[in-house]
Scaffold this motif. Structure first.
Motif, PDB file in Angstrom:
ATOM      1  N   UNK A 120      62.218 126.143  18.685  1.00 45.94           N
ATOM      2  CA  UNK A 120      62.645 125.287  19.790  1.00 45.94           C
ATOM      3  C   UNK A 120      61.444 124.551  20.361  1.00 45.94           C
ATOM      4  N   UNK A 121      61.643 123.284  20.679  1.00 48.28           N
ATOM      5  CA  UNK A 121      60.608 122.529  21.390  1.00 48.28           C
ATOM      6  C   UNK A 121      61.259 121.632  22.425  1.00 48.28           C
ATOM      7  N   UNK A 122      60.549 121.435  23.513  1.00 43.05           N
ATOM      8  CA  UNK A 122      61.000 120.588  24.615  1.00 43.05           C
ATOM      9  C   UNK A 122      59.871 119.612  24.936  1.00 43.05           C
ATOM     10  N   UNK A 123      60.192 118.349  24.988  1.00 40.52           N
ATOM     11  CA  UNK A 123      59.224 117.329  25.372  1.00 40.52           C
ATOM     12  C   UNK A 123      59.965 116.148  25.956  1.00 40.52           C
ATOM     13  N   UNK A 124      59.210 115.180  26.441  1.00 36.43           N
ATOM     14  CA  UNK A 124      59.816 114.038  27.121  1.00 36.43           C
ATOM     15  C   UNK A 124      59.633 112.761  26.315  1.00 36.43           C
ATOM     16  N   UNK A 125      60.695 112.000  26.206  1.00 43.00           N
ATOM     17  CA  UNK A 125      60.576 110.629  25.718  1.00 43.00           C
ATOM     18  C   UNK A 125      60.150 109.748  26.889  1.00 43.00           C
ATOM     19  N   UNK A 159      67.424 105.873  23.411  1.00 43.52           N
ATOM     20  CA  UNK A 159      66.513 106.822  22.784  1.00 43.52           C
ATOM     21  C   UNK A 159      65.681 106.047  21.769  1.00 43.52           C
ATOM     22  N   UNK A 160      64.829 106.739  21.049  1.00 44.16           N
ATOM     23  CA  UNK A 160      63.922 106.066  20.101  1.00 44.16           C
ATOM     24  C   UNK A 160      64.236 106.472  18.664  1.00 44.16           C
ATOM     25  N   UNK A 161      65.451 106.970  18.422  1.00 45.90           N
ATOM     26  CA  UNK A 161      65.799 107.535  17.119  1.00 45.90           C
ATOM     27  C   UNK A 161      66.568 106.572  16.213  1.00 45.90           C
ATOM     28  N   UNK A 186      60.378 114.405  11.889  1.00 48.74           N
ATOM     29  CA  UNK A 186      60.584 112.979  12.091  1.00 48.74           C
ATOM     30  C   UNK A 186      60.965 112.670  13.535  1.00 48.74           C
ATOM     31  N   UNK A 187      61.785 113.536  14.135  1.00 52.23           N
ATOM     32  CA  UNK A 187      62.178 113.326  15.529  1.00 52.23           C
ATOM     33  C   UNK A 187      60.971 113.414  16.456  1.00 52.23           C
ATOM     34  N   UNK A 188      60.156 114.443  16.279  1.00 49.67           N
ATOM     35  CA  UNK A 188      58.969 114.610  17.133  1.00 49.67           C
ATOM     36  C   UNK A 188      57.978 113.474  16.898  1.00 49.67           C
ATOM     37  N   UNK A 189      57.805 113.108  15.624  1.00 50.25           N
ATOM     38  CA  UNK A 189      56.868 112.031  15.291  1.00 50.25           C
ATOM     39  C   UNK A 189      57.306 110.720  15.928  1.00 50.25           C
ATOM     40  N   UNK A 190      58.597 110.448  15.950  1.00 51.57           N
ATOM     41  CA  UNK A 190      59.082 109.204  16.548  1.00 51.57           C
ATOM     42  C   UNK A 190      58.843 109.192  18.057  1.00 51.57           C
ATOM     43  N   UNK A 191      59.012 110.335  18.714  1.00 51.14           N
ATOM     44  CA  UNK A 191      58.757 110.410  20.159  1.00 51.14           C
ATOM     45  C   UNK A 191      57.280 110.175  20.450  1.00 51.14           C
ATOM     46  N   UNK A 192      56.403 110.828  19.669  1.00 51.64           N
ATOM     47  CA  UNK A 192      54.963 110.676  19.884  1.00 51.64           C
ATOM     48  C   UNK A 192      54.514 109.247  19.599  1.00 51.64           C
ATOM     49  N   UNK A 193      55.053 108.633  18.547  1.00 53.18           N
ATOM     50  CA  UNK A 193      54.678 107.253  18.234  1.00 53.18           C
ATOM     51  C   UNK A 193      55.093 106.294  19.348  1.00 53.18           C
ATOM     52  N   UNK A 238      52.752 114.227  30.696  1.00 55.22           N
ATOM     53  CA  UNK A 238      53.712 114.385  29.603  1.00 55.22           C
ATOM     54  C   UNK A 238      53.068 114.381  28.228  1.00 55.22           C
ATOM     55  N   UNK A 239      51.907 113.741  28.090  1.00 52.01           N
ATOM     56  CA  UNK A 239      51.277 113.629  26.784  1.00 52.01           C
ATOM     57  C   UNK A 239      50.401 114.835  26.471  1.00 52.01           C
ATOM     58  N   UNK A 240      49.637 115.298  27.448  1.00 52.88           N
ATOM     59  CA  UNK A 240      48.655 116.369  27.191  1.00 52.88           C
ATOM     60  C   UNK A 240      49.274 117.645  26.628  1.00 52.88           C
TER      61      UNK A 240
END
Length: 365
Positions: A120-125, A159-161, A186-193, A238-240
Motif C-alpha cells: 500500500x502507498x499513499x501520496x498526493x497528486x 487525474x494524471x492517468x 506506472x501510476x506512481x511514476x506518472x504522479x511523480x512526473x 508533498x514531494x519530500x
C-alpha cells in the motif's frame, strides 16, 4: 448612510492571504480527521491481459468483487471516498483495516506500507491553479495485490492517468505485457512526473516575480513573495516524503514485486531526488527574492534621503545669507547699499550652482 456611500472606495484588496496559511498548517495528526463523504462515486475497471482488454464503468461497488483471483490483471479505480464502499471492497480483497483508515484519512503524510497480502502507498497528486496561483493536492491511495491494483481518488473530475489508460488500450504496449506490479509502478511514476509540471509553472511565476521586483518593489510584490513561499511549503511537504515511499518499494522483499520491476522504482527514486533538489533551489530563490526586495527598498530610501540631503545643502547658503542680513542691527555691511538686495540674491544663486558643480565633479549624484 452617507458615509457608507464612500467607504467602498477605500476597500483595499487583501494582499496577504492568511486563510491560505491556516489551510496549510491546520493538519493535526492527534485529532481524528473528519472526511466529508462523497455524494456519488465513479468506479472504472480495466481488466486485461496480453490478448484482451475489458474497460467498463460499474454501477456499485459490489460489481468489482468478481475481479479478485481471476486470470487477468485488474485495475479498479474508485473516484470519491465513502466509508461503506471503501470498507466493503477492502474486506473483499483482504486489505488490512489499518490501510482502510489511511484511505479514509485527511491530510496524511505520503507513506508506503507492506502489509501482506498487499502493498500500500499513499501520496498526493499535485495541480497548479492558474487563476489563484495555488498548488492544489488530491490524496490518492494505491493498493497492489496479486493480479490487481486498487486506486482511491478524492476528485472524479481530474487525474494524471489518461496516458496510462491510452497505453492499456494499445495491445502492444508494455503495460499490457507486464503484470500488476508494473501498473503500480506506472501510476506512481506518472504522479511523480506531474510534480515537474507543477514546479515548472511555479518556476515561471518566480521568474515573473523577480522581474517585477527589479522594476518596482512595492507592497504587492512583497505579498506575492509571501504567497509563493506558502505554495513552496505545500510543494515541499508533498514531494519530500515520496522519496522514502519509493525507497520502500526498492527495498521491500514482497513477492508482489518482480525483481525486474524493482529496478524501475530506482528510476522513480532518481526523479524524486531531482524534484527535491529543485524544490530546495526554488526555496533558495525565494529567500534571494526577499533579500532583493529589501535591498531595493533600502536603495530607494537611500536615493530619497540623498535627494533630500542635496536639496537641504543647496538651500543652506540662502538660509545663512538671509539670516545674516535679516538680523536687527544698526550696522551691517551693505545694509544701506542700493545694490545690497541684488548682491544677496546673486550670492544665493551663485553658491548653490557652484555646489552643484562640485557635487557632480565628485560623483555624488
Amino acid at each position: 448612510m452617507q458615509q457608507n456611500k464612500y467607504l467602498k472606495y477605500f476597500n483595499v484588496l487583501p494582499l496577504f492571504n492568511t486563510k491560505r496559511t491556516r489551510d496549510i498548517f491546520k493538519v493535526n495528526p492527534t485529532i481524528a480527521p473528519v472526511r466529508e463523504e462523497a455524494s456519488e462515486i465513479t468506479i472504472k475497471v480495466f481488466d486485461y491481459n496480453q490478448q484482451t482488454l475489458e474497460e467498463k464503468e460499474l454501477d456499485h461497488i459490489g460489481e468489482a468483487f468478481c475481479y479478485l483471483d481471476n486470470d487477468k490483471i485488474s485495475w479498479v479505480n474508485i473516484d470519491g471516498i465513502r466509508k461503506s464502499d471503501v470498507e466493503a471492497i477492502c474486506n473483499h480483497f483482504n486489505v488490512h483495516y489499518l490501510i482502510v483508515e489511511d484511505i479514509m484519512s485527511v491530510g496524511q503524510r505520503p507513506k508506503m506500507d507492506d502489509l501482506p497480502p498487499v502493498l500500500y502507498c499513499l501520496l498526493n497528486m499535485l495541480y497548479f491553479n492558474e487563476s489563484s496561483g495555488a498548488v492544489e493536492t488530491e490524496q490518492i491511495s494505491i493498493v497492489l495485490g496479486k493480479n490487481f491494483v486498487l486506486t482511491f481518488q478524492e476528485d472524479a473530475h481530474r487525474d494524471v492517468f489518461d496516458s496510462i489508460r491510452e497505453k492499456l488500450r494499445a495491445p502492444a504496449s508494455k503495460l499490457r505485457q507486464a503484470g500488476a506490479d508494473y501498473l503500480c509502478y506506472s501510476l506512481i511514476d506518472m504522479i511523480v512526473d506531474h510534480y515537474f509540471v507543477v514546479m515548472e509553472k511555479l518556476g515561471y511565476r518566480i521568474e515573473e516575480l523577480e522581474e517585477k521586483i527589479v522594476r518596482s518593489s512595492n507592497a504587492r510584490a512583497l505579498a506575492e513573495i509571501n504567497n509563493l513561499r506558502k505554495e513552496l511549503i505545500v510543494l515541499k511537504r508533498n514531494v519530500t516524503p515520496v522519496r522514502d515511499l519509493v525507497n520502500g518499494f526498492v527495498r521491500t522483499d514482497s513477492d508482489l514485486l518482480d525483481e525486474r520491476i524493482s529496478k524501475y522504482f530506482k528510476d522513480i527514486y532518481d526523479h524524486i531526488v531531482q524534484a527535491n533538489d529543485l524544490a530546495e533551489n526554488y526555496r533558495d530563490m525565494m529567500m534571494n527574492l526577499q533579500d532583493l526586495y529589501l535591498s531595493n527598498v533600502n536603495l530607494r530610501m537611500n536615493e530619497v534621503m540623498k535627494v533630500m540631503a542635496i536639496v537641504t545643502c543647496l538651500l543652506a547658503p540662502a538660509t545663512v545669507i538671509g539670516g545674516i542680513f535679516g538680523m536687527n542691527f544698526d550696522k551691517i555691511p551693505y545694509i544701506h547699499n542700493q545694490y545690497g538686495f541684488f548682491i544677496a540674491i546673486g550670492l544665493m544663486l551663485v553658491i548653490p550652482v557652484w555646489m552643484i558643480m562640485l557635487f557632480r565633479k565628485r560623483g555624488w549624484f
